[in-house]
Design an enzyme around this catalytic site. Structure first.
Site, PDB file in Angstrom:
ATOM      1  CD  GLN A 197      -2.776  -1.021   2.569  1.00 12.67           C
ATOM      2  OE1 GLN A 197      -2.783  -2.025   3.257  1.00 12.67           O
ATOM      3  NE2 GLN A 197      -3.409   0.078   2.936  1.00 12.67           N
ATOM      4  NE  ARG A 310      -7.173   7.690  11.719  1.00 18.54           N
ATOM      5  CZ  ARG A 310      -7.918   8.596  11.082  1.00 18.54           C
ATOM      6  NH1 ARG A 310      -9.228   8.557  11.179  1.00 18.54           N
ATOM      7  NH2 ARG A 310      -7.364   9.523  10.336  1.00 18.54           N
ATOM      8  CB  THR A 441      -3.635  12.134  12.954  1.00 19.11           C
ATOM      9  OG1 THR A 441      -3.058  10.824  12.974  1.00 19.11           O
ATOM     10  CG2 THR A 441      -5.139  12.024  13.084  1.00 19.11           C
ATOM     11  CD  GLU A 728      -9.220   3.695   7.401  1.00 20.18           C
ATOM     12  OE1 GLU A 728      -9.117   4.882   7.045  1.00 20.18           O
ATOM     13  OE2 GLU A 728      -8.467   3.179   8.233  1.00 20.18           O
TER      14      GLU A 728
HETATM   15  N1  MTE Z   1     -11.506  -2.496   0.055  1.00 19.49           N
HETATM   16  C1  MTE Z   1     -11.002  -3.598  -0.505  1.00 19.49           C
HETATM   17  N2  MTE Z   1     -11.743  -4.267  -1.399  1.00 19.49           N
HETATM   18  N3  MTE Z   1      -9.759  -4.062  -0.188  1.00 19.49           N
HETATM   19  C2  MTE Z   1      -8.968  -3.407   0.731  1.00 19.49           C
HETATM   20  O1  MTE Z   1      -7.848  -3.836   1.002  1.00 19.49           O
HETATM   21  N4  MTE Z   1      -8.785  -1.513   2.310  1.00 19.49           N
HETATM   22  C3  MTE Z   1      -9.525  -0.570   3.144  1.00 19.49           C
HETATM   23  C4  MTE Z   1     -10.526   0.218   2.304  1.00 19.49           C
HETATM   24  N5  MTE Z   1     -11.295  -0.667   1.478  1.00 19.49           N
HETATM   25  C5  MTE Z   1      -9.500  -2.235   1.356  1.00 19.49           C
HETATM   26  C6  MTE Z   1     -10.781  -1.795   0.950  1.00 19.49           C
HETATM   27  C7  MTE Z   1      -8.669   0.378   3.847  1.00 19.49           C
HETATM   28  S1  MTE Z   1      -7.931  -0.125   5.267  1.00 19.49           S
HETATM   29  C8  MTE Z   1      -8.492   1.653   3.414  1.00 19.49           C
HETATM   30  S2  MTE Z   1      -7.570   2.769   4.292  1.00 19.49           S
HETATM   31  C9  MTE Z   1      -9.100   2.135   2.164  1.00 19.49           C
HETATM   32  O2  MTE Z   1      -9.808   1.107   1.469  1.00 19.49           O
HETATM   33  C10 MTE Z   1      -8.001   2.693   1.268  1.00 19.49           C
HETATM   34  O3  MTE Z   1      -8.456   3.069   0.030  1.00 19.49           O
HETATM   35  P1  MTE Z   1      -9.144   4.477  -0.264  1.00 19.49           P
HETATM   36  O4  MTE Z   1      -8.355   5.504   0.450  1.00 19.49           O
HETATM   37  O5  MTE Z   1      -9.058   4.571  -1.720  1.00 19.49           O
HETATM   38  O6  MTE Z   1     -10.526   4.376   0.241  1.00 19.49           O
HETATM   39  C1  QUE Z   2      -4.383   7.498   9.775  1.00 19.16           C
HETATM   40  C2  QUE Z   2      -3.564   6.691   9.101  1.00 19.16           C
HETATM   41  C3  QUE Z   2      -2.169   6.823   9.213  1.00 19.16           C
HETATM   42  C4  QUE Z   2      -1.640   7.789  10.071  1.00 19.16           C
HETATM   43  C5  QUE Z   2      -2.499   8.587  10.768  1.00 19.16           C
HETATM   44  C6  QUE Z   2      -3.860   8.445  10.610  1.00 19.16           C
HETATM   45  C7  QUE Z   2      -1.257   6.026   8.487  1.00 19.16           C
HETATM   46  C8  QUE Z   2       0.127   6.255   8.645  1.00 19.16           C
HETATM   47  C9  QUE Z   2       0.594   7.235   9.522  1.00 19.16           C
HETATM   48  C10 QUE Z   2       1.963   7.559   9.744  1.00 19.16           C
HETATM   49  C11 QUE Z   2       2.317   8.380  10.794  1.00 19.16           C
HETATM   50  C12 QUE Z   2       3.622   8.749  11.016  1.00 19.16           C
HETATM   51  C13 QUE Z   2       4.611   8.300  10.171  1.00 19.16           C
HETATM   52  C14 QUE Z   2       4.275   7.481   9.102  1.00 19.16           C
HETATM   53  C15 QUE Z   2       2.964   7.115   8.904  1.00 19.16           C
HETATM   54  O1  QUE Z   2      -0.302   7.954  10.214  1.00 19.16           O
HETATM   55  O2  QUE Z   2      -1.691   5.166   7.724  1.00 19.16           O
HETATM   56  O3  QUE Z   2       5.251   7.062   8.283  1.00 19.16           O
HETATM   57  O4  QUE Z   2       5.916   8.660  10.359  1.00 19.16           O
HETATM   58  O5  QUE Z   2       0.977   5.505   7.917  1.00 19.16           O
HETATM   59  O6  QUE Z   2      -4.702   9.255  11.258  1.00 19.16           O
HETATM   60  O7  QUE Z   2      -4.075   5.747   8.280  1.00 19.16           O
HETATM   61 MO1  MOS Z   3      -6.241   1.611   5.923  1.00 18.32          MO
HETATM   62  S1  MOS Z   3      -6.021   0.768   7.784  1.00 18.32           S
HETATM   63  O1  MOS Z   3      -5.806   3.190   6.556  1.00 18.32           O
HETATM   64  O2  MOS Z   3      -4.849   1.022   5.184  1.00 18.32           O
END
Ligand code: MTE
Ligand code: QUE
Ligand code: MOS
Length: 776
Positions: A197, A310, A441, A728
């Site tokens: 990712q 979070r 964040t 999410e």
């Molecule tokens: N949907 C599918 N089909 N597969 C995935 O792995 N990941 C989820 C969500 N939906 C996921 C999914 C997560 S954890 C996130 S953060 C978001 O997709 C990321 O994609 P977006 O930012 O484009 O919504």
């Molecule tokens: C939501 C997220 C992430 C986040 C904060 C959120 C995330 C993530 C990081 C992060 C923070 C500090 C770092 C870094 C990544 O923060 O996915 O490399 O130095 O990777 O609110 O999903």
């Molecule tokens: Mo989704 S847990 O922010 O990859």
């Protein structure tokens, strides 16, 4: 025009026919080698010696590499505290100690068995309970989130409940395991294909570990067979192992974890143990809430500090807390290092307050819908515990609409009737809500870029840092670009993500993939469109006669008189038109750029956890779910008989895809709170490491009646095309199934004691709790 339309997922057909290419579908080169990872047999201890002689004697085993072969030996998403390969201290079972190269992938498992180690084993810590007792603190949020005066709030409360709440971890269960293929290129360069990712992180880590400069490493990601957060940080070391072998051997190297291996050694959702004290009035209004969130980080930090943060941000749920105090701590254990998982701590934080509200209702013998409706953010009460104001608050409308559409009150009466009359099965119903903050964040992550190319046949390409993992982001990006140029979606190709086209990208995470990359793609498209608009005006004015006529486009503004629709470019006033393809060709011959690159940053966001100040989120995605369950009193088996979901997604970019996301996220959340239980032995071995022992929901577990609907929100001004992120947030609505179970069980609370239901509420857990309430 394609925005807001149900354009089908660009891979839907190829996924079904099996034609979609995933990492391990890449044809192996004749010279390719396969990489095996050898993990620690113990959870805690000191590594003294690695015995690899037997393995090396195996005919197809070509080489073994250890930490000594790495230039940079540690990694971590935030702090570099985690060894790529164990040097001395071992943190969890299966932690990679060494890797080997093999010419036959079918021999990998045999060879793994031939490694032995000299390890000074130590006693491990495996549960949050032990970690708390031993004070194995790994990270504490620098400041609590505080509003009002909790002391006064408690004093003024008619009732006070104190308790604790436990929610378990969760395996990501993506269909494609962690995977990488690395190709050695000229001059030490590496091209690494990774199921990641976060390709920029993979690029960085591969370069550092191999002692290369970043420009020598390109990371390419076509698509993932699911990520769900599990491939945000933890894909990177897998790519390093493949790249290390590729560079040492100068042969392509492939590493694909087996399902069991992946389940055992990669991190999961953080289990949380939370302690709380809540004060409330006779009516059920919360006056004061104190919550201490404790997370099981596993062996290393990974993303735990951001996840914990979070969780703190979501401990209010959808509810206004006048007097509140929220603390967070993460503890080190000898479990695999826990990591991002859909919701990123939000579900864990939110579930505490939803559990509390269900308890308040049961305590006061009032309806939990009414209690929640009373407590939601409303009127002037829109200030969150971290000071941000909830603008464009849709919660009251969502509650009031779903109350009617789900026929809640009537069903509640029927349930009460059923439970009082029958014996053998119990029904329950409950509503929960989500108010999910959208933005990373960590401020710096709220940036993205896009590259758009127009070709002479009139077709278009777009490249961004976004990763397609099934969520349909490529479809949405295609729609945004197609919409801008007034062409149909099949004219736009979303290209494979690569660090050489889009650099320093953020992970596709925090649900913000389409927000950030979509906005960048729109900007890049608009750049080109502005030039083409100006050119079209000159053409329509006959100011361009032949391709030798030099002209200046000047500062072009998008003109309302020129429109791009149905593959045509029209001047409304004159009625003149030409096709987009013709215009593109005119542009080319007149030396006008047909490419656009744009950078986007989310405006205004930025929160400091040191001072607890600033705007944490760009906006909030909101929603509600009413779930009804039936519980078998003899077996504890739970079935979800109905769920009504209502979400606010602004103006959805693609309602069909968003419905898929809402449905899938809800079901995944439901799995987390019901059947998905991680079981370990007392040495830290994960026993539930395959689909036969770890139960994710299947098609028969989906609610019998399942209504998913979106509310019309014309007031939202934020974000690309006024859409809202969806990935999410609906995960948190799965919690409604758990609170409905709690409601059902309360009908047999013969001993009149407090609920002690934990999560996941597996059949066994439900049965034990039911017996406890009955006093048997
Ligand atoms: N949907 C599918 N089909 N597969 C995935 O792995 N990941 C989820 C969500 N939906 C996921 C999914 C997560 S954890 C996130 S953060 C978001 O997709 C990321 O994609 P977006 O930012 O484009 O919504
Ligand atoms: C939501 C997220 C992430 C986040 C904060 C959120 C995330 C993530 C990081 C992060 C923070 C500090 C770092 C870094 C990544 O923060 O996915 O490399 O130095 O990777 O609110 O999903
Ligand atoms: Mo989704 S847990 O922010 O990859």
């Amino acid at each position: 025009m394609s925005i807001g339309k149900n354009i089908k997922h660009d891979s839907s057909l190829a996924h079904v026919t099996g034609e979609s290419i995933f990492i391990d579908d890449r044809e192996a080169l004749a010279s390719e080698v396969f990489v095996g990872v050898v993990g620690s047999p113990v959870a805690c201890g000191t590594l003294k010696k690695i015995y690899s002689q037997k393995a090396l004697e195996y005919p197809t085993c070509l080489a073994v590499y250890t930490a000594k072969d790495l230039v940079v030996k540690k990694w971590g998403a935030i702090v570099h505290d985690q060894p790529l390969l164990v040097e001395e201290e071992i943190g969890y079972i299966g932690e990679p100690i060494c890797i080997f190269a093999c010419s036959n992938r079918y021999d990998l498992e045999e060879i793994k068995k031939l490694f032995t180690f000299d390890i000074l084993a130590k006693e491990g810590v495996f549960t949050l309970e032990e970690a708390l007792k031993k004070n194995n603190l790994l990270y504490a949020a620098p400041k609590p989130f505080v509003q009002g005066d909790i002391k006064k709030g408690f004093e003024e409360s008619e009732y006070i409940l104190e308790g604790s709440f436990y929610s378990g971890g969760q395996e990501h269960f993506y269909m494609e395991s962690q995977a990488s293929v690395a190709y050695p290129m000229e001059n030490g360069q590496i091209e690494v294909h990774s199921s990641s990712q976060h390709p920029s992180e993979t690029q960085r880590l591969v370069a550092e570990a191999l002692g290369l400069s970043f420009q020598q490493v390109v990371c390419i990601v076509k698509r993932l067979g699911g990520g769900f957060g599990g491939k945000e940080s933890q894909a990177a070391p897998i790519a390093v192992y493949a790249a290390l072998v590729a560079s040492k051997f100068n042969r392509a190297a492939r590493l694909i974890l087996t399902k069991d291996e992946d389940m055992k050694i990669t991190g999961k959702r953080h289990p949380f143990y939370s302690e709380y004290k809540v004060g409330f009035s006779n009516e059920g209004l919360i006056n004061a809430l104190k919550v201490k969130l404790n997370a099981d980080a596993g062996a290393y930090l990974d993303l735990s500090s951001s996840i914990l943060e979070r969780a703190m941000f979501h401990a209010d749920g959808a509810y206004y807390l006048q007097n509140v105090h929220i603390e967070g701590r993460a503890f080190k254990t000898n479990n695999a290092s826990n990591t991002a998982y859909r919701g990123f701590g939000g579900p864990q934080g939110n579930m505490v307050v939803e559990s509390i509200l269900e308890d308040i209702a049961l305590f006061l013998k009032k309806d939990s819908f009414d209690i929640r409706r009373l407590n939601i953010y409303q009127n002037k009460n829109t200030k969150t515990p971290y000071g941000q104001d909830l603008e464009n608050n849709m919660l009251p409308a969502l509650f009031d609409k779903v109350l009617i559409s789900s026929d809640y009150k009537k069903r509640l009466t029927q349930i009460e009737h059923w439970n009082n009359k029958k014996y053998g099965s119990l029904k329950g119903i409950s509503i929960t809500a989500v108010k999910f903050g959208i933005a990373f964040t960590a401020r710096f992550l709220n940036q993205g870029s896009a590259l758009v190319n127009l070709h002479l046949d009139g077709s278009l390409q777009v490249s961004t840092g976004a990763i397609e993992m099934g969520q349909g982001i490529n479809t949405k990006l295609g729609q945004i670009v197609a919409h801008c140029f007034g062409v149909s979606c099949d004219v736009v190709q979303v290209m494979t993500t690569s660090t050489e086209k889009n650099h320093n990208t953020s992970p596709t995470a925090a649900s913000s993939g389409s927000d950030i990359n979509g906005a960048a793609a729109l900007q890049a498209s608009n750049q080109i469109k502005a030039r083409l608009t100006k050119l079209a005006q000159l053409i329509f004015k006959n100011e361009i006669s032949d391709d030798l006529n030099e002209f200046e486009l000047g500062d072009s503004n998008l003109s309302g008189d020129i429109v791009f629709v149905d593959g045509q470019v029209k001047e409304i006033s004159s009625g003149k038109k030409l096709s987009l393809k013709e215009l593109i060709q005119m542009a080319y011959f007149n030396r006008v750029s047909l490419g656009g690159y744009s950078f986007y940053k989310t405006p205004e966001v930025g929160f400091s956890k040191e001072t607890v100040e600033g705007k944490a989120f760009n906006y909030y995605t909101q929603g509600v779910a009413v779930s009804e369950v039936i519980v078998d009193e003899y077996t504890g088996e739970v079935k979800v008989t109905g769920t009504d979901i209502l979400m606010d997604l602004g103006r959805p970019l693609n309602p069909g895809i968003d419905k898929g996301q809402t449905t899938g996220a809800f079901i995944q959340g439901m799995g987390w709170v019901t059947t998905e239980k991680l079981v370990y032995d007392n040495k830290g071995n994960l026993l539930t490491h395959s689909p036969t022992t770890y139960k994710i929901p299947n098609i028969q577990d989906t609610p019998r009646t399942f209504n998913v609907d979106f509310i019309c929100n014309e007031d939202n001004q934020c974000n690309v095309h006024r859409s809202k992120a969806v990935g999410e947030p609906p995960f948190l609505l799965g919690i409604s199934v758990w609170t409905a179970i709690k409601h059902a069980l309360s009908f047999r609370n013969i001993k009149n004691i407090n609920s002690e239901l934990t999560s996941p509420a597996t059949n066994e857990t439900v049965l034990v709790e039911l017996m406890r309430l009955k006093g048997v």
